[in-house]
Design an enzyme around this catalytic site. Structure first.
Site, PDB file in Angstrom:
ATOM      1  CB  CYS A 163      -9.304  -2.382   8.097  1.00 31.77           C
ATOM      2  SG  CYS A 163      -8.409  -2.125   9.641  1.00 31.77           S
ATOM      3  CG  ASP A 164      -8.764  -2.712   4.219  1.00 37.43           C
ATOM      4  OD1 ASP A 164      -9.548  -1.795   4.503  1.00 37.43           O
ATOM      5  OD2 ASP A 164      -7.516  -2.588   4.264  1.00 37.43           O
ATOM      6  CB  CYS A 175      -5.989  -3.938   8.595  1.00 38.89           C
ATOM      7  SG  CYS A 175      -7.266  -3.983   9.880  1.00 38.89           S
TER       8      CYS A 175
END
Length: 335
Positions: free
Chosen positions: A148-149, A145
């Site tokens: 997300c990261d 992701c």
């Protein structure tokens, strides 16, 4: 083992969507049962969902210092439990949605549900390398992701595995943070749509390793990811490619196997819901979180739809009684 045989609300899954639905349902005095294992036999389908396999969560509102994924899900669970949510371990083995109350065969016995909230999530596809899970969780440096990261890879060289639209979206997004993004693809051409291909080819920070696959992730607990051992599928030649992070972008698979043939799904196997609602093609069945969301796949959006599903189920119960249920009454959410 469930405490009783029939529930007004049964929730499948204990990630952000399922536990938020449990919180709202229990506060509405519906005494929900949460099946923590969700549905299916995936070894990564653990109580708490995919966040249990995540280290730092920095993009969920209300945690300015960040929070570990398992700690966040423990807080979700304790909050739902505080208001009377019942939990049972194991997973769903089979379900009959032909009539209400719905019959669910669980690992720990059979129960019936007047309404059902499906929050079984979706799982990323991984390469299946022996060291992959360790780098995803304990060590860090492997992700599925970018949204997300990506922030954690400022100034680093990263690899993106895949050749479809998801891979191009991830690679393009990562150029906001990474020094260089290299797409590793097993073929000599991309499967992505033309517009996504053109966007990636025009980006000076994106490069490509064609006809190549990753055979081993390099690094250690001290160094985290340092690169990958890459093999050319045509020549067999192997080389080490330096990288500070690796993003798998080879797709996601929703955990919907027990519902196939009973609920309307899209081509990817995601449960179809009414736009802006959580209602499915079977009255009394609602879906929340990644199991019906192929686009966002974020904890905060999953929690939002979990809230919606609980409210939808509560309203449904207020408007229907079991005796009025017509087993033949199903409808397309898109109608």
């Amino acid at each position: 083992m469930p405490n009783k045989s029939e529930y007004r609300v049964v929730i499948l899954g204990s990630g952000p969507a399922g536990l938020t639905a449990a919180l709202y349902s229990s506060r509405a005095n519906l005494e929900p049962l949460v099946v923590e294992g969700g549905a299916g036999d995936d070894p990564t389908d653990v109580p708490g969902g995919q966040l249990m396999l995540t280290t730092d969560v920095d993009n969920y509102p209300g945690f300015p210092e960040g929070i570990l994924g398992p700690e966040m899900m423990d807080r979700f669970r304790r909050q739902a439990e505080r208001f009377g949510t019942e939990f049972t371990s194991g997973s769903l083995k089979a379900v009959d949605l032909a009539r209400r109350p719905f019959t669910l065969a669980l690992d720990e016995g059979q129960v019936r549900a007047e309404t059902l909230i499906i929050a079984t999530g979706a799982r990323a596809r991984w390469l299946g390398l022996p060291e992959e899970l360790e780098f995803r969780t304990r060590i860090g440096g492997v992700s599925a992701c970018a949204t997300c990261d990506g922030f954690f890879y400022k100034g680093k060289d990263v690899l993106v595995v895949g050749g479809g639209d998801t891979a191009m979206e991830e690679a393009t997004f990562l150029t906001k943070f990474a020094h260089k993004v290299t797409v590793v693809h097993r073929r000599d051409s991309l499967r992505a749509s033309k517009i996504m291909q053109e966007r990636a080819f025009k980006n000076a920070k994106i490069g490509f390793l064609w006809d190549s696959v990753i055979e081993k992730i390099l690094g250690s607990a001290q160094t985290k990811v340092t690169g990958a051992l890459v093999r050319n599928v045509l020549t067999g030649a192997r080389s080490e490619v330096a990288a500070g992070g690796i993003f798998m972008a080879i797709g996601h698979e929703p955990n919907t196997a027990p519902f196939r043939g009973q609920l309307e799904m899209d081509r990817g196997g995601y449960i179809v819901t009414v736009p802006g609602r959580t209602r499915t093609s079977v009255k009394g069945v609602f879906a929340a979180g990644d199991v019906q969301d192929p686009s966002y796949r974020q904890a905060v959006t999953a929690a939002g739809t979990g809230c919606m599903a609980a409210i939808d189920a509560e309203r449904f119960l207020g408007e229907h009684v079991t005796e009025d249920w017509d087993p033949a009454s199903t409808e397309s959410p898109t109608a």
